[in-house]
Design a protein around this motif. Sequence first.
Motif, PDB file in Angstrom:
ATOM      1  N   GLN A   1      -2.409   7.192  -5.340  1.00 57.23           N
ATOM      2  CA  GLN A   1      -2.612   5.952  -4.610  1.00 57.23           C
ATOM      3  C   GLN A   1      -2.591   4.813  -5.620  1.00 57.23           C
ATOM      4  O   GLN A   1      -2.682   5.063  -6.830  1.00 57.23           O
TER       5      GLN A   1
ATOM      6  N   ASP B   1       0.865  -1.181   0.000  1.00 60.72           N
ATOM      7  CA  ASP B   1       0.000   0.000   0.000  1.00 60.72           C
ATOM      8  C   ASP B   1       0.903   1.233   0.000  1.00 60.72           C
ATOM      9  O   ASP B   1       1.986   1.223   0.588  1.00 60.72           O
ATOM     10  N   TRP B   2       0.482   2.289  -0.666  1.00 62.89           N
ATOM     11  CA  TRP B   2       1.283   3.504  -0.679  1.00 62.89           C
ATOM     12  C   TRP B   2       0.408   4.704  -0.996  1.00 62.89           C
ATOM     13  O   TRP B   2      -0.674   4.582  -1.558  1.00 62.89           O
ATOM     14  N   LYS B   3       0.946   5.861  -0.630  1.00 64.74           N
ATOM     15  CA  LYS B   3       0.256   7.122  -0.882  1.00 64.74           C
ATOM     16  C   LYS B   3       1.308   8.217  -1.032  1.00 64.74           C
ATOM     17  O   LYS B   3       2.205   8.333  -0.200  1.00 64.74           O
TER      18      LYS B   3
END
Length: 197
Positions: A137, A106-108
């Motif tokens: 995202q 997961d990343w942002k």
Amino acid sequence: VGDVVFAGVHVVANLASGTAYLESGRQVELRDGTLTIENTRAQPLIGRLKMKVAGRADALADLASQEPLNALRSIDLLPEDLSGDVTGSVDADIPLQKGIDRKLLDWKVALSYRGLDIKRPFAGQNIIDADGSILLQPDRATVQAKAQLNGLPAEMDIVQPLGGAATAIKRNVVFVLDDKTRARIAPGLNLMVSGTV
């Protein structure tokens, strides 16, 4: 500049400040970062990175295009297409061993920009002098900006799916035309309308 704290299988690397030197020769300034590994014996081994970033738009785009983010993979833009100043933050899972499925990560990336220019048409549109923000995202890019769009002042609120995601597309664009701008594109309207429309 920073330190690393070990407590059994728990590791935290603190980054007070630093510079990321990219293979392209571009540089990104980093600060207030932490890389946390909750359990060094866990499988798969994934760390959580949080940090603030600043630099030129092409350098930030270059950084965001690196693995595991690869945020430009679904956008028809290259780092060299962008210019302007950018600040923001990265919050991302970082794989610490080979073969980890990207779907587990997961990343942002949240960025604010000023004076952003896109040097070639993007989706058929010319965009220059943009001030605003973009949130990247895994499944979407969310853009809010004021810019010159095809030579006209515009306010944009856009959501674009990434990576084939089923995220709904949103494209709200409002042109803000004063008397001078309106006279340039539709001179006859000034006989009936005055003021900002």
